[in-house]
Every structure is written in structure tokens, then in C-alpha cells.
Motif scaffolding. Structure first.
Motif, mmCIF file in Angstrom:
data_model
loop_
_atom_site.group_PDB
_atom_site.id
_atom_site.type_symbol
_atom_site.label_atom_id
_atom_site.label_comp_id
_atom_site.label_asym_id
_atom_site.label_seq_id
_atom_site.Cartn_x
_atom_site.Cartn_y
_atom_site.Cartn_z
ATOM 1 N N GLU A 192 0.789 -1.205 0.023
ATOM 2 C CA GLU A 192 0.147 0.102 0.008
ATOM 3 C C GLU A 192 0.924 1.323 -0.119
ATOM 4 O OE1 GLU A 192 -2.934 -0.881 3.409
ATOM 5 O OE2 GLU A 192 -4.198 -0.715 1.734
ATOM 6 N N HIS B 7 -4.680 2.527 10.009
ATOM 7 C CA HIS B 7 -5.374 1.974 8.894
ATOM 8 C C HIS B 7 -4.857 0.546 8.692
ATOM 9 C CE1 HIS B 7 -6.562 1.341 4.588
ATOM 10 N NE2 HIS B 7 -5.652 0.658 4.402
ATOM 11 N N GLU B 8 -3.485 0.400 8.867
ATOM 12 C CA GLU B 8 -2.970 -0.877 8.781
ATOM 13 C C GLU B 8 -3.187 -2.035 9.806
ATOM 14 O OE1 GLU B 8 -0.927 -2.087 6.470
ATOM 15 O OE2 GLU B 8 -1.396 -0.331 5.300
ATOM 16 N N HIS C 139 -6.088 -3.899 8.967
ATOM 17 C CA HIS C 139 -5.698 -5.118 8.265
ATOM 18 C C HIS C 139 -5.315 -6.083 9.227
ATOM 19 C CE1 HIS C 139 -6.332 -3.486 4.444
ATOM 20 N NE2 HIS C 139 -5.344 -2.679 4.565
ATOM 21 N N ASP D 214 -9.772 -3.598 2.368
ATOM 22 C CA ASP D 214 -9.433 -2.052 1.917
ATOM 23 C C ASP D 214 -10.775 -1.705 1.273
ATOM 24 O OD1 ASP D 214 -7.042 -1.170 2.392
ATOM 25 O OD2 ASP D 214 -6.268 -2.628 1.320
ATOM 26 N N TYR E 296 -11.336 1.040 -0.716
ATOM 27 C CA TYR E 296 -11.043 1.767 -1.931
ATOM 28 C C TYR E 296 -11.090 0.994 -3.095
ATOM 29 C CZ TYR E 296 -5.936 0.451 -1.110
ATOM 30 O OH TYR E 296 -4.952 -0.244 -0.761
HETATM 31 ZN ZN LIG Z 1 -5.219 -0.971 3.273
#
Ligand SMILES: [Zn+2]
Length: 411
Positions: A29, A209-210, A213, A220, A222
Motif C-alpha cells: 500500500e 489503517h494498517e 488489516h 480495503d 478503496y
Molecule cells: Zn489498506
């Protein structure tokens, strides 16, 4: 002496040691300064021999809230920080942790985390590729901008990072700060490792954000692989992650699937939970729960679906009961049965004797095994409830824990 032995062993393993698995490009990413996230295939730099030498560094406990065995361990590393830069590194770690715990669900569940800081001392200040591509610095973790030709992609030597992180008592997630003010970072989604610029105000925003995951198993949200608006369509089977689906809102409701319990409810990232098309690196055919959550853009909140899943996963690692008196063999009558629980709000403690709740004992963390009968049992059940978790499977699963004691019979 022990250190010498380790160093010798590691020197020996250098001979014929397999290279780091680097068969072909791997997805990583890339984070733009405007908050946009993209996923690109990257040819990682060759690992260096230094990665397999025994690392030495001191470890500073930044925040310790419990036994690493029952906490989520976040381990920070720094690269390109000399001895003179260590104070700056410490301040940047503290700032990153402060930003993270200003955001939910980390704010509420802060005490489920331990935070460690490995003080990697670099012989040179700064990292490769800063400010320009021709700058090379021989730093312990090999942090470098211009990874695979992408200026803002900040790679590290994964082996070196893991070896240094192993010096901390636990590591569920590794966060590498690079000593730079130049914006950049990377998400190694398969490695539970994230990199970012320690000296840039937006660098730390990559971390939550990570963690979406690595801790939440979230997808994700997006739509683009490398470029937006590519017209791509997802045509595969239903997606595994909690926050993406091939079903629209009507189908979710009819089938009681995915986030049907949240449809129509306000979501922390704004608006109302629904089925928004465009997610999972495709423009069409995959739906996300909200317009623009943290799993879609940086500096946002998790949506309700992501937050629920994060909390459930927190409790998979940090169980509601921190410790209890032994129960591996029968206990004498009149024994004290005691537990300690996680330091979070919203826990209910209930006791059961031979399957019947002892209502007077509700909320107690210590009881006397009285009147247990011949070979009877005592069971304590600790459960966490919050409006942020609606799925009964989470509530009865990771958010609940029981311990049972058998009382010795009269012989
Ligand atoms: Zn991501």
C-alpha cells in the motif's frame, strides 16, 4: 557469553541461508499526502546480510498495561536515528501513540495494548532516498524511499525489522519510524509491519489503517488497484472480510448477511450505514458499509462495521479474564476462587454453582467455594458488552470468557 554464542550461531546460519522470500512483486500500500491510498505490486529491495546478524538494542516500555500474554503488543522501531537522535525518536513514538489513542476504538480499549520501543541506534542520521534518490545511508533497518522507483514508498529490510522487533517482549504489530520529515510510508499487509516518516505530521496516520488489516482482518474499501476510475468489476465469489460484500442492502437484509444489523444506523465516519459500491480494488461489483471510512482514506474514522470487527479481534488477543486461581485440578471446599479481569468498562461478572447462577455474587472477583456439594462445580463468566458490538456471535465468542473449578468431593 550468551550474546557471543548467539552471534556465532547467526554467523553460521549466514552460510547457505535462504534469501528472504521475494519471488516476484508483492502487493503493497502506498499513501498519498491527500489521504488517498493505492495498492501496487512492488519489487522489494534485496535483503542485506546484516539482517541475520544478532541485533542489539535496548527496549523501552512506552506503556505496559498487563502481561504480554494477554495484551496486544505494538512494537516501534526507529531507523536512521543516531545516539543523538534518540530523544527525537522517543518523542515521535509518544506522539504516534497519542494520535492513535485519540481515535476509536483504540481510545476506549487502550488498556488492552502494550507498547514497546526498540531503540535501534544508527551510525548515520537519516535514511536512503531523502531528500533525493541518489542519497544512500547505511542504516540498520535499510529504510529507503524510492522503493521500486516510487518516491513516497518507504521500504525496509523485513528480516532486519523482525529481528530487532523480536527484542521486545511481544509483537503483534511492528511500526517502523524513519528519521525523516519527508512524507512517505508503506503497508506490508502480509507482514503485520508498517513504515512511515517519524518526523512528518501525517506519517502516524498510516498506522491505524494498517491495524485495520493486521488486527481487524478488514479489507480495503478503496476501489482502485493503481489508478482510480478504471471501470474494473469484481465478479468473484462472496468476499471473506467483514466489511466488503458482493450483496446489496436488500440482499443482506433478506439473507441476514454481513452488516445487515447496521444498515440504516448512523456510522462514526459520517452518514448512515448502507451498501456503497466500489471497494476491494474494484469500481463495481463490491460494496462497502459507508462512504469514506479509514479503510478507504487516511485521517478518517472506522465505520460501525470496522469498529465492531476491531473490538471483536481485540478480545481474541486480550481475553476478558486476565488471571485466575488454579483450576487444573479439583480445589478443596472453602477455597477462595478469584479472578482478575481486563481493565475495561462494561464487564459483567456472573458466578454459577452447579449450573445455577449465584445472583448475590454478581460483580464479585473473589468468592468462597462454599456448599459446592460432592464434586460440584463453580463457574465464573465474564462478558463485555458495548453498543459498538451487535453481532451475538462476537458477544458470546471473544467478548465472553468462562473459568470452571471443580470442588473436591467428601472422601
Ligand atoms: Zn489498506
Amino acid at each position: 557469553m550468551r550474546r557471543l554464542t548467539l552471534a556465532l550461531l547467526c554467523t553460521l546460519t549466514l552460510i547457505g541461508a535462504p534469501a528472504q522470500a521475494s519471488a516476484g512483486p508483492r502487493p503493497m500500500e502506498v499513501f498519498s499526502e491527500d489521504g488517498t491510498i493505492t495498492r501496487v505490486p512492488v519489487d522489494l529491495p534485496e535483503p542485506r546480510l546484516r539482517a541475520r546478524l544478532a541485533p542489539t538494542a535496548t527496549v523501552t516500555p512506552v506503556e505496559v498495561n498487563g502481561d504480554p500474554a494477554n495484551r496486544i503488543d505494538l512494537t516501534f522501531l526507529g531507523d536512521g536515528y543516531t545516539a543523538a537522535d534518540q530523544a527525537s525518536y522517543s518523542a515521535q513514538v509518544a506522539d504516534t501513540w497519542a494520535r492513535m489513542t485519540a481515535k476509536e476504538p483504540f481510545r476506549t480499549y487502550r488498556e488492552l495494548f502494550n507498547v514497546w520501543q526498540v531503540n535501534v541506534v544508527s551510525p548515520v542520521s537519516g535514511v536512503t532516498g531523502d531528500p533525493t534518490a541518489d542519497v544512500v545511508k547505511d542504516t540498520p533497518l535499510g529504510a529507503q524511499f524510492w522503493c521500486d522507483g516510487l518516491e513516497r514508498l518507504l521500504c525496509v529490510d523485513i528480516d532486519a525489522a523482525r529481528a530487532h522487533a523480536a527484542l521486545a517482549p511481544g509483537m503483534d504489530q511492528i511500526a517502523v519510524l524513519a528519521n525523516t520529515t519527508k512524507y512517505g510510508g508503506a503497508g506490508y499487509t502480509e507482514e503485520e509491519l508498517v513504515t512511515f516518516a517519524g518526523g512528518h505530521a501525517l506519517g502516524a496516520e498510516i498506522l491505524p489503517h494498517e491495524l485495520g488489516h493486521s488486527l481487524g482482518d478488514l479489507a480495503d474499501e478503496y476501489p482502485y488497484w493503481a489508478f482510480p476510475g478504471d471501470g474494473s468489476r469484481y465478479e468473484g465469489p462472496e468476499l471473506a472480510e467483514a466489511n466488503v460484500t458482493i450483496k446489496n442492502a436488500e440482499q443482506m437484509t433478506a439473507e441476514r448477511a454481513k452488516w445487515w444489523r447496521w444498515l440504516g444506523s448512523p456510522t462514526p465516519d459520517g452518514g448512515v450505514t448502507g451498501a456503497f459500491e466500489g471497494a476491494y480494488y474494484t469500481q463495481y461489483g463490491a460494496f462497502r458499509p459507508s462512504d469514506n471510512s479509514l479503510m478507504r482514506s487516511l485521517r478518517r474514522e472506522f465505520n460501525s462495521v470496522g469498529r465492531e470487527k476491531m473490538i471483536a479481534e481485540f478480545f481474541e488477543i486480550a481475553r476478558p479474564i486476565d488471571a485466575h486461581t488454579p483450576n487444573t485440578s479439583p480445589v478443596p471446599r472453602q477455597s477462595t476462587l478469584a479472578i482478575t479481569t481486563l481493565p475495561v468498562e462494561g464487564l459483567t461478572v456472573r458466578w454459577f454453582k452447579n449450573g445455577h447462577e449465584m445472583a448475590d455474587w454478581r460483580g464479585r472477583t473473589s468468592v468462597r467455594a462454599v456448599g459446592g456439594g460432592n464434586g460440584g462445580t463453580f463457574r465464573v463468566e465474564v462478558s463485555h458488552t458495548t453498543p459498538d458490538v451487535r453481532d451475538p456471535a462476537h458477544l458470546a465468542g471473544p467478548l465472553t470468557q468462562s473459568v470452571t473449578w471443580t470442588v473436591k468431593g467428601n472422601h
